[in-house]
Scaffold this motif. Structure first.
Motif, PDB file in Angstrom:
ATOM      1  N   ASP A  99      30.149  32.423  46.481  1.00 10.41           N
ATOM      2  CA  ASP A  99      31.020  33.148  45.557  1.00 10.41           C
ATOM      3  C   ASP A  99      32.310  32.379  45.298  1.00 10.41           C
ATOM      4  O   ASP A  99      32.809  32.341  44.165  1.00 10.41           O
ATOM      5  N   VAL A 100      32.859  31.782  46.345  1.00 10.88           N
ATOM      6  CA  VAL A 100      34.082  30.995  46.182  1.00 10.88           C
ATOM      7  C   VAL A 100      33.819  29.771  45.305  1.00 10.88           C
ATOM      8  O   VAL A 100      34.631  29.403  44.455  1.00 10.88           O
ATOM      9  N   ASP A 131      33.080  25.391  32.421  1.00  4.97           N
ATOM     10  CA  ASP A 131      32.295  25.140  33.640  1.00  4.97           C
ATOM     11  C   ASP A 131      31.427  26.330  34.033  1.00  4.97           C
ATOM     12  O   ASP A 131      30.766  26.287  35.080  1.00  4.97           O
ATOM     13  N   GLU A 132      31.479  27.407  33.222  1.00  2.00           N
ATOM     14  CA  GLU A 132      30.700  28.618  33.489  1.00  2.00           C
ATOM     15  C   GLU A 132      31.033  29.201  34.859  1.00  2.00           C
ATOM     16  O   GLU A 132      30.156  29.566  35.655  1.00  2.00           O
ATOM     17  N   ARG A 133      32.333  29.277  35.127  1.00  2.49           N
ATOM     18  CA  ARG A 133      32.810  29.882  36.366  1.00  2.49           C
ATOM     19  C   ARG A 133      33.759  31.032  36.047  1.00  2.49           C
ATOM     20  O   ARG A 133      34.291  31.139  34.951  1.00  2.49           O
ATOM     21  N   MET A 134      33.976  31.880  37.028  1.00  2.00           N
ATOM     22  CA  MET A 134      34.937  32.971  36.913  1.00  2.00           C
ATOM     23  C   MET A 134      36.337  32.424  37.180  1.00  2.00           C
ATOM     24  O   MET A 134      36.504  31.420  37.887  1.00  2.00           O
ATOM     25  N   LEU A 135      37.354  33.066  36.616  1.00  2.00           N
ATOM     26  CA  LEU A 135      38.737  32.668  36.875  1.00  2.00           C
ATOM     27  C   LEU A 135      39.405  33.697  37.762  1.00  2.00           C
ATOM     28  O   LEU A 135      39.323  34.904  37.518  1.00  2.00           O
ATOM     29  N   LEU A 136      40.078  33.217  38.798  1.00  2.00           N
ATOM     30  CA  LEU A 136      40.856  34.058  39.701  1.00  2.00           C
ATOM     31  C   LEU A 136      42.309  33.637  39.577  1.00  2.00           C
ATOM     32  O   LEU A 136      42.649  32.470  39.801  1.00  2.00           O
ATOM     33  N   CYS A 137      43.174  34.566  39.205  1.00  2.00           N
ATOM     34  CA  CYS A 137      44.579  34.241  38.984  1.00  2.00           C
ATOM     35  C   CYS A 137      45.443  35.429  39.376  1.00  2.00           C
ATOM     36  O   CYS A 137      44.937  36.540  39.561  1.00  2.00           O
ATOM     37  N   HIS A 165      37.918  41.849  47.547  1.00  2.00           N
ATOM     38  CA  HIS A 165      37.033  41.683  46.393  1.00  2.00           C
ATOM     39  C   HIS A 165      35.806  40.860  46.759  1.00  2.00           C
ATOM     40  O   HIS A 165      34.664  41.239  46.435  1.00  2.00           O
ATOM     41  N   TYR A 166      36.003  39.750  47.441  1.00  2.00           N
ATOM     42  CA  TYR A 166      34.881  38.862  47.758  1.00  2.00           C
ATOM     43  C   TYR A 166      33.978  39.439  48.836  1.00  2.00           C
ATOM     44  O   TYR A 166      32.777  39.141  48.872  1.00  2.00           O
ATOM     45  N   THR A 167      34.522  40.246  49.732  1.00  2.00           N
ATOM     46  CA  THR A 167      33.697  40.845  50.779  1.00  2.00           C
ATOM     47  C   THR A 167      33.043  42.143  50.334  1.00  2.00           C
ATOM     48  O   THR A 167      32.234  42.716  51.074  1.00  2.00           O
ATOM     49  N   GLY A 168      33.391  42.616  49.129  1.00  2.00           N
ATOM     50  CA  GLY A 168      32.783  43.831  48.602  1.00  2.00           C
ATOM     51  C   GLY A 168      33.455  45.100  49.047  1.00  2.00           C
ATOM     52  O   GLY A 168      32.994  46.197  48.706  1.00  2.00           O
ATOM     53  N   ALA A 169      34.553  45.010  49.818  1.00  2.00           N
ATOM     54  CA  ALA A 169      35.246  46.210  50.267  1.00  2.00           C
ATOM     55  C   ALA A 169      35.884  46.952  49.099  1.00  2.00           C
ATOM     56  O   ALA A 169      35.914  48.192  49.073  1.00  2.00           O
ATOM     57  N   HIS A 170      36.399  46.206  48.139  1.00  2.00           N
ATOM     58  CA  HIS A 170      36.985  46.820  46.942  1.00  2.00           C
ATOM     59  C   HIS A 170      36.904  45.808  45.812  1.00  2.00           C
ATOM     60  O   HIS A 170      37.745  44.910  45.702  1.00  2.00           O
TER      61      HIS A 170
END
Length: 504
Positions: A99-100, A131-137, A165-170
């Motif tokens: 995911d990262v 690059d077909e990636r998500m952006l985190l900002c 977010h990445y662990t699925g907690a929220h």
């Protein structure tokens, strides 16, 4: 095992992809960042360490190495904090590797783990989409980045939210674009009493993006006219708005993620330095000419600008872009602007008024305007003398059309030009046409050609001056809703070309 995260390094308006590699290995405890980082990037290790400590995440007693690849590309700015933290958390098995690795991240970390806003979110989102990636900002940058609808934008407020977010907690919802900024109330041309010829020249300049120089005594209304130019320009097209906003994003000028459809209007003071005008300084930031891209650059008191600064405008005026070359950076910025300049006829400003002129007239006028070099003057399409307005005329009712009527004619002329060029790359207005394209669209009728030939011979027009007269004549014909460039159109264009000295 090496954990990967991705971010960008900015080279002008381009966002170059950077792979953040993190390895944790046995050895003397250390935290090293390599890959040509600047001071702000090197200090990221302390901010990341403090932010993780605030979340009760302890770093292991091992050697931590973070490599920013490609290692020969300079890395500048605090936006590397978040991707370094992501790669480190993935190496610690706190976040899932896959995911990262599917994320482009940028953001500055506070010592408490909050994410602070950074510049460049909009071009970073463009790079993430490619690059077909998500952006985190950071949350403060989410509305700006979300204008790029080709990629998903997640905008947390803190590092803790990133982990949840990445662990699925929220799981966080994608950011939404900011609002389109409303245009401020434009100043109306009806406020200008008299000066009908100057208003006509302003309309022609706006319709074809022709550079304009106004010369006149103090108080004749030169700055007043220039300030009303934004009110008659058409709004930015979506493509132009994106181009302009990417530059303003790098300069940190986007307000709450809002993108404006209003054309920029930049008016630097004559004491501005060369890096401030053309770009440069620390990290080779865009200058005023690039911040005015697709808009207006107004230089009041033109002869008062330092000569080297004025000479640097010659190439950008011709090419529509500027190369900021430094020892450690070669950055290219777009700068397709409409130059509007104003100047007094001499230092005292009263050359044309014998009862007020100084004892050095007329030599003072030649010396003063002589600060503007011939090559730079040759690149100015419309030269206009603005006479003073008598105080008795100030009580007269408004004359001529207001900004709304002029703006409608300018928009119609721009529409004709857009249809004529039909999306050809680099051609948007008549000022962009050259070579065979210019000869094809602006060839005058036989009478107009005869007049232009006589003027070129009589006043020794340069090849550049000849072509610029053709461009202005084509714009005048567009405002006249004429498919052909006729003798009256050429005559008016010539009159503006030869209006002030020096002529060429």
């Amino acid at each position: 095992m090496v954990a990967l995260a991705y971010t960008v390094a900015f080279e002008g308006v381009e966002a170059r992809p950077v792979e953040v590699q993190c390895a944790i290995s046995p050895g003397v405890p250390a935290f090293a960042i390599v890959g040509l980082p600047d001071k702000a990037v090197s200090e990221a290790r302390e901010r990341v360490r403090a932010a993780l400590n605030a979340l009760s995440i302890a770093l292991p007693s091992k050697r931590i190495t973070v490599n920013l690849s490609p290692a020969d590309m300079p890395k500048e700015g605090s936006h590397f904090d978040l991707p370094i933290a992501l790669a480190l958390l993935a190496a610690l098995e706190v976040l899932p590797h896959d995911d990262v690795a599917r994320t482009v991240a940028l953001g500055e970390l506070s010592l408490t783990g909050l994410l602070m806003p950074v510049i460049g979110a909009l071009p970073a989102a463009m790079a993430a989409a490619e690059d077909e990636r998500m952006l985190l900002c950071p949350r403060a940058c989410g509305a700006e980045a979300a204008w790029v609808d080709a990629t998903k934008v997640i905008a947390p407020a803190s590092l803790a939210e990133v982990i949840r977010h990445y662990t699925g907690a929220h799981v966080l919802e994608p950011a939404v674009p900011g609002e389109v900024t409303d245009a401020p109330a434009a100043r109306d041309l009806r406020d200008v009493k008299g000066q009908e010829r100057a208003k006509r020249a302003l309309e022609i300049a706006a319709a074809g993006r022709h550079h304009l120089l106004m010369t006149g005594s103090p108080g004749s209304g030169k700055s007043m006219l220039a300030a009303r130019l934004p009110g008659i320009l058409p709004p930015l097209t979506p493509i132009e708005a994106l181009e302009t906003s990417m530059i303003h994003s790098l300069a940190g000028l986007l307000d709450e993620g809002g993108i404006s459809r209003v054309r920029p209007f930049r008016e630097p003071h004559h004491t501005a330095s060369m890096p401030a005008i053309v770009g440069g300084g620390r990290a080779a930031k865009p200058g005023e000419i690039s911040l005015a891209h697709n808009g207006v650059l107004f230089l009041d008191e033109l002869p008062e600008f330092p000569r080297p600064v004025l000479e640097t405008l010659r190439q950008p005026i011709e090419t529509g872009e500027v190369m900021v070359a430094r020892a450690n950076a070669h950055i290219r910025y777009p700068c397709r602007f409409l130059l509007v300049a104003a100047a007094n006829p001499c230092r005292c400003g009263h050359l044309a008024e014998p009862d007020k002129a100084c004892g050095r007239a007329p030599l003072c006028g030649e010396d003063y305007l002589g600060r503007i070099s011939g090559p730079l003057m040759d690149r100015i399409d419309i030269r206009l003398e603005v006479p003073p307005v008598a105080f008795s005329d100030l009580d007269l009712p408004p004359s001529g059309d207001g900004s709304a009527e002029v703006a409608a004619r300018v928009a119609a002329a721009r529409t004709r030009q857009a249809a004529r060029f039909d999306g050809r790359e680099g051609l948007r207005t008549n000022a962009d046409a050259e070579g065979q394209v210019l000869e094809g669209i602006a060839a005058p009728d036989p009478e107009g050609r005869e007049l232009l030939t006589k003027v070129a011979e009589r006043f020794a027009l340069t090849a550049r001056g000849y072509h610029r007269v053709l461009r202005v004549a084509r714009t005048i014909a567009d405002l006249d809703d004429s498919d052909d460039v006729r003798r009256p159109h050429v005559a008016e264009a010539v009159a503006y070309r030869l209006s002030t000295a020096p002529t060429s």
